[in-house]
Design an enzyme around this catalytic site. Structure first.
Site, PDB file in Angstrom:
ATOM      1  N   LYS A 253      18.590 -24.535 -16.862  1.00 16.66           N
ATOM      2  CA  LYS A 253      17.468 -23.625 -16.617  1.00 16.66           C
ATOM      3  C   LYS A 253      17.949 -22.544 -15.664  1.00 16.66           C
ATOM      4  O   LYS A 253      18.350 -22.834 -14.542  1.00 16.66           O
ATOM      5  CB  LYS A 253      16.281 -24.372 -16.012  1.00 16.66           C
ATOM      6  CG  LYS A 253      15.182 -23.439 -15.457  1.00 16.66           C
ATOM      7  CD  LYS A 253      14.013 -24.188 -14.820  1.00 16.66           C
ATOM      8  CE  LYS A 253      13.052 -23.232 -14.109  1.00 16.66           C
ATOM      9  NZ  LYS A 253      11.908 -23.918 -13.467  1.00 16.66           N
ATOM     10  N   ASP A 258      11.425 -17.056  -9.876  1.00 17.81           N
ATOM     11  CA  ASP A 258      10.189 -17.602 -10.430  1.00 17.81           C
ATOM     12  C   ASP A 258       9.016 -17.278  -9.519  1.00 17.81           C
ATOM     13  O   ASP A 258       8.750 -17.984  -8.554  1.00 17.81           O
ATOM     14  CB  ASP A 258      10.329 -19.120 -10.608  1.00 17.81           C
ATOM     15  CG  ASP A 258       9.069 -19.748 -11.195  1.00 17.81           C
ATOM     16  OD1 ASP A 258       8.216 -18.988 -11.717  1.00 17.81           O
ATOM     17  OD2 ASP A 258       8.949 -20.987 -11.142  1.00 17.81           O
ATOM     18  N   LYS A 265       2.478 -17.776  -7.782  1.00 21.34           N
ATOM     19  CA  LYS A 265       2.643 -18.746  -6.702  1.00 21.34           C
ATOM     20  C   LYS A 265       2.125 -18.163  -5.392  1.00 21.34           C
ATOM     21  O   LYS A 265       2.120 -16.950  -5.212  1.00 21.34           O
ATOM     22  CB  LYS A 265       4.144 -19.066  -6.518  1.00 21.34           C
ATOM     23  CG  LYS A 265       4.762 -19.903  -7.627  1.00 21.34           C
ATOM     24  CD  LYS A 265       6.240 -20.135  -7.348  1.00 21.34           C
ATOM     25  CE  LYS A 265       6.899 -20.959  -8.449  1.00 21.34           C
ATOM     26  NZ  LYS A 265       6.373 -22.321  -8.564  1.00 21.34           N
ATOM     27  N   ASP A 276      15.793 -20.936  -8.511  1.00 19.09           N
ATOM     28  CA  ASP A 276      15.255 -21.593  -9.699  1.00 19.09           C
ATOM     29  C   ASP A 276      16.227 -21.496 -10.889  1.00 19.09           C
ATOM     30  O   ASP A 276      15.894 -21.864 -12.010  1.00 19.09           O
ATOM     31  CB  ASP A 276      13.891 -20.987 -10.044  1.00 19.09           C
ATOM     32  CG  ASP A 276      12.993 -21.963 -10.790  1.00 19.09           C
ATOM     33  OD1 ASP A 276      13.259 -23.176 -10.734  1.00 19.09           O
ATOM     34  OD2 ASP A 276      12.030 -21.496 -11.428  1.00 19.09           O
ATOM     35  N   ASP A 335       3.406 -20.538 -14.825  1.00 16.14           N
ATOM     36  CA  ASP A 335       4.359 -21.048 -13.835  1.00 16.14           C
ATOM     37  C   ASP A 335       5.117 -22.276 -14.352  1.00 16.14           C
ATOM     38  O   ASP A 335       6.088 -22.714 -13.745  1.00 16.14           O
ATOM     39  CB  ASP A 335       3.609 -21.383 -12.533  1.00 16.14           C
ATOM     40  CG  ASP A 335       4.541 -21.534 -11.342  1.00 16.14           C
ATOM     41  OD1 ASP A 335       5.727 -21.166 -11.462  1.00 16.14           O
ATOM     42  OD2 ASP A 335       4.072 -22.019 -10.289  1.00 16.14           O
ATOM     43  N   GLU A 337       7.288 -22.444 -16.597  1.00 20.96           N
ATOM     44  CA  GLU A 337       8.111 -21.592 -17.462  1.00 20.96           C
ATOM     45  C   GLU A 337       9.459 -22.220 -17.808  1.00 20.96           C
ATOM     46  O   GLU A 337      10.059 -21.887 -18.828  1.00 20.96           O
ATOM     47  CB  GLU A 337       8.327 -20.224 -16.802  1.00 20.96           C
ATOM     48  CG  GLU A 337       9.479 -20.151 -15.794  1.00 20.96           C
ATOM     49  CD  GLU A 337       9.305 -21.030 -14.566  1.00 20.96           C
ATOM     50  OE1 GLU A 337       8.153 -21.422 -14.282  1.00 20.96           O
ATOM     51  OE2 GLU A 337      10.306 -21.350 -13.894  1.00 20.96           O
ATOM     52  N   ARG A 339      10.341 -25.156 -18.841  1.00 20.80           N
ATOM     53  CA  ARG A 339      10.350 -25.900 -20.110  1.00 20.80           C
ATOM     54  C   ARG A 339      10.304 -24.944 -21.303  1.00 20.80           C
ATOM     55  O   ARG A 339      10.831 -25.242 -22.362  1.00 20.80           O
ATOM     56  CB  ARG A 339       9.182 -26.908 -20.110  1.00 20.80           C
ATOM     57  CG  ARG A 339       7.831 -26.309 -20.031  1.00 20.80           C
ATOM     58  CD  ARG A 339       6.752 -27.264 -19.504  1.00 20.80           C
ATOM     59  NE  ARG A 339       6.836 -27.479 -18.060  1.00 20.80           N
ATOM     60  CZ  ARG A 339       5.996 -28.226 -17.363  1.00 20.80           C
ATOM     61  NH1 ARG A 339       5.008 -28.878 -17.954  1.00 20.80           N
ATOM     62  NH2 ARG A 339       6.128 -28.358 -16.062  1.00 20.80           N
TER      63      ARG A 339
HETATM   64  N1  BES Z   1      10.534 -23.769 -10.456  1.00 23.18           N
HETATM   65  C1  BES Z   1       9.326 -24.492 -10.352  1.00 23.18           C
HETATM   66  C2  BES Z   1       9.535 -25.914  -9.839  1.00 23.18           C
HETATM   67  C3  BES Z   1       9.969 -26.055  -8.411  1.00 23.18           C
HETATM   68  C4  BES Z   1       9.040 -26.120  -7.391  1.00 23.18           C
HETATM   69  C5  BES Z   1      11.292 -26.203  -8.096  1.00 23.18           C
HETATM   70  C6  BES Z   1       9.437 -26.294  -6.093  1.00 23.18           C
HETATM   71  C7  BES Z   1      11.699 -26.368  -6.799  1.00 23.18           C
HETATM   72  C8  BES Z   1      10.771 -26.429  -5.792  1.00 23.18           C
HETATM   73  C9  BES Z   1       8.659 -24.592 -11.703  1.00 23.18           C
HETATM   74  O1  BES Z   1       8.866 -23.541 -12.569  1.00 23.18           O
HETATM   75  C10 BES Z   1       7.199 -24.669 -11.467  1.00 23.18           C
HETATM   76  O2  BES Z   1       6.650 -23.730 -10.982  1.00 23.18           O
HETATM   77  N2  BES Z   1       6.609 -25.801 -11.803  1.00 23.18           N
HETATM   78  C11 BES Z   1       5.228 -26.012 -11.594  1.00 23.18           C
HETATM   79  C12 BES Z   1       4.670 -26.660 -12.822  1.00 23.18           C
HETATM   80  C13 BES Z   1       3.168 -26.733 -12.855  1.00 23.18           C
HETATM   81  C14 BES Z   1       2.586 -25.354 -13.022  1.00 23.18           C
HETATM   82  C15 BES Z   1       2.764 -27.630 -13.993  1.00 23.18           C
HETATM   83  C16 BES Z   1       5.077 -26.915 -10.386  1.00 23.18           C
HETATM   84  O3  BES Z   1       5.901 -27.812 -10.207  1.00 23.18           O
HETATM   85  O4  BES Z   1       4.161 -26.696  -9.599  1.00 23.18           O
HETATM   86 ZN    ZN Z   2      10.554 -22.447 -12.268  1.00 22.73          ZN
HETATM   87 MN    MN Z   3       7.427 -21.968 -12.280  1.00 23.78          MN
END
Ligand code: BES
Ligand code: ZN
Ligand code: MN
Length: 487
Positions: A253, A258, A265, A276, A335, A337, A339
């Site tokens: 990824k 992000d 966010k 990310d 967010d 994204e 996947r």
């Molecule tokens: N890149 C983030 C995940 C992340 C969060 C990595 C904190 C490292 C530290 C990912 O793209 C994301 O935003 N995931 C969301 C998913 C949710 C919207 C289902 C998350 O984990 O909040």
């Molecule tokens: Zn992300």
């Molecule tokens: Mn995200």
């Protein structure tokens, strides 16, 4: 850092590093006449050889040689060797000393442990001062050379043939992860990797936005469409194995920043999302390491590189996108994204290269950090043998993994009323539903493992092989994993 191996301590000026066991006779005998005075100095510092503890002393009539005692507890395995060297380098890096001699004589460190000490020394010395234009001389690194003494004949060869390459791969990953998102974006990620691949024999292929559109990568492109930075698919091939043998596929990824997109966010801590792309960074670093050491395996590394931004042209919550697989996705949360990027990368690699197995690495979910913290990455797999190989490589390399579940009941949670699936499930089990989403893109029972490294790419504190910041997680793991397939 220059790394040397020697049978005897060299002549000249250097800081001497000696390991001390917690269960032995205290200060090592090699000190000869100085032993008693050093033992007294160590005692005054309440030093008793506990793993990772240190004590200082000065040797010679004029106090001219710095001595650093480093506790190794009651072990002389590879882990103890890494901790010894990493601790010593952390202490001496900006100390004014330019050369450290780590004398292992009289301890039963095996050759692989001595080579791993060199690896840890090299890794712990890594730092990125490119943007510090006012760094005081006093705070600049001075240590330029580490000599490992008494590590046995094979240590130098192991370092040269294997771990020097691994260290170079980890350094590339740390650099990519550390760089801010105005410097490293999809296009510049590719050029940085290309510059690093020069002379290694890695074959590089790059797909741009129109090429991906032609292939129908609607999910990856949906994420990219809010950014002025064009997306890229970076493909790195290393053909060190038997001709025509199906490759091991490593997928990353690579969200170079992000913001969350329209599902934006909160401001607090958002700067962390420059890393990310840690999964893509790990794959690039691992490919560099495998090529540099001439791994006897066919490996293909593929990074999905995009930036996730809010914009007038960004995708909206509720949009339905069509993936390269033909399956449709309702984008509930922009967010989630990672996947969406990986699913198209998975389809592309399976249809184009028919890999024998695939492993993806991704900073995929905050939920993974909540459950495992910063000690283990989560591993999800559809194949017990593959999971076992990765778990073992984790223990060997120090890049630890902990297995997580997959299952039908979790899969049900991402069914959508309008499309084949939605891109998020409920808050509970968020890392698992993310993995279930990816599993829907595995074809023909290809063995697949997903490593959620969200808690591992960046460290809030110093450890043996890195200081606070980029860890290089995944490079040593993948190197060890691939080593398991070499003759
Ligand atoms: N890149 C983030 C995940 C992340 C969060 C990595 C904190 C490292 C530290 C990912 O793209 C994301 O935003 N995931 C969301 C998913 C949710 C919207 C289902 C998350 O984990 O909040
Ligand atoms: Zn992300
Ligand atoms: Mn995200």
């Amino acid at each position: 850092m220059q790394i040397h191996f020697a049978e005897q301590r060299p002549a000249g000026d250097y800081a001497l590093v000696l390991p001390v066991r917690s269960d032995g006779d205290g200060v090592p005998e090699v000190l000869g006449a100085d032993r008693e005075a050093v033992a007294a100095a160590a005692k005054r510092q309440r030093f008793a050889g506990e793993s990772g503890s240190t004590a200082d002393a000065y040797l010679g009539a004029d106090g001219g040689r710095r001595l650093l005692l480093v506790g190794i507890g009651d072990k002389t395995d590879v882990k103890a060797a890494e901790k010894l060297a990493g601790t010593a380098v952390a202490r001496l890096l900006t100390s004014g000393e330019t050369h450290a001699v780590i004398d292992l004589s009289g301890f039963d460190f095996a050759a692989d442990a001595a080579a791993r000490a060199a690896l840890a020394a090299e890794l712990r010395a890594w730092r990125y001062d490119r943007y510090r234009t006012r760094l005081k001389d006093k705070h600049k690194p001075t240590l330029a050379r580490v000599t490992i003494v008494g590590g046995g004949k094979d240590a130098a060869a192991l370092w040269k043939q294997r771990f020097a390459a691994v260290a170079a791969g980890v350094a590339l990953t740390k650099e990519l992860v550390t760089e801010p998102a105005n410097i490293i974006y999809p296009e510049s990620f590719v050029s940085r990797v290309k510059a690093n691949a020069e002379g290694t024999g890695l074959e590089i292929e790059v797909l741009n936005g129109p090429a991906m559109a032609k292939l129908g990568m609607g999910a990856l492109l949906g994420v990219a469409q809010g950014s002025v930075r064009e997306p890229r698919l970076l493909v790195m091939r290393w053909n060190g194995g038997a001709k025509g043998e199906a490759p091991i596929a490593l997928l990353g990824k690579g969200v170079t920043f992000d913001t969350g997109g329209i599902s934006i966010k909160p401001a607090l801590g958002m700067e962390a999302m420059k890393w990310d792309m840690g999964g893509a960074g790990a794959v690039a670093g691992a490919m560099k390491a495998l090529a540099m050491r001439g791994a006897k395996a066919n490996v293909i590394g593929v990074c999905g590189l995009v930036e996730n931004m809010p914009d007038g042209n960004a995708q909206r919550p509720g949009d339905v996108v069509t993936t390269m697989s033909g399956q449709t996705v309702e984008v509930i949360n922009t967010d989630a994204e990672g996947r969406l990027v990986l699913c198209d990368v998975m389809t592309w690699v399976q249809r184009t290269h028919k890999p024998r197995l695939m492993v993806d690495l991704a900073t995929l979910t905050g939920a993974m950090v909540i459950s495992l913290g910063h000690e283990y990455a989560g591993i999800f797999a559809n194949d017990d043998e593959l999971a076992g190989q990765l778990l073992a490589a984790g223990l060997d390399s120090g890049d630890l993994l902990w297995r997580q579940p997959l299952g039908e009941a979790y899969d049900r949670l991402i069914d959508s009323p309008i499309a084949d699936m939605k891109n998020v499930g409920p808050r509970e089990g968020g890392s698992i539903t993310a993995a279930q989403f990816l599993q829907r893109f595995v074809e023909d029972g290809t063995p697949w493992a997903h490593l959620d490294i969200a808690g591992m790419a960046w460290s809030p504190k110093d450890k043996t092989t890195f200081s606070k910041g980029a860890t290089g997680y995944g490079v040593r793991l993948l190197d060890q994993f691939v080593a398991g397939f070499e003759g």
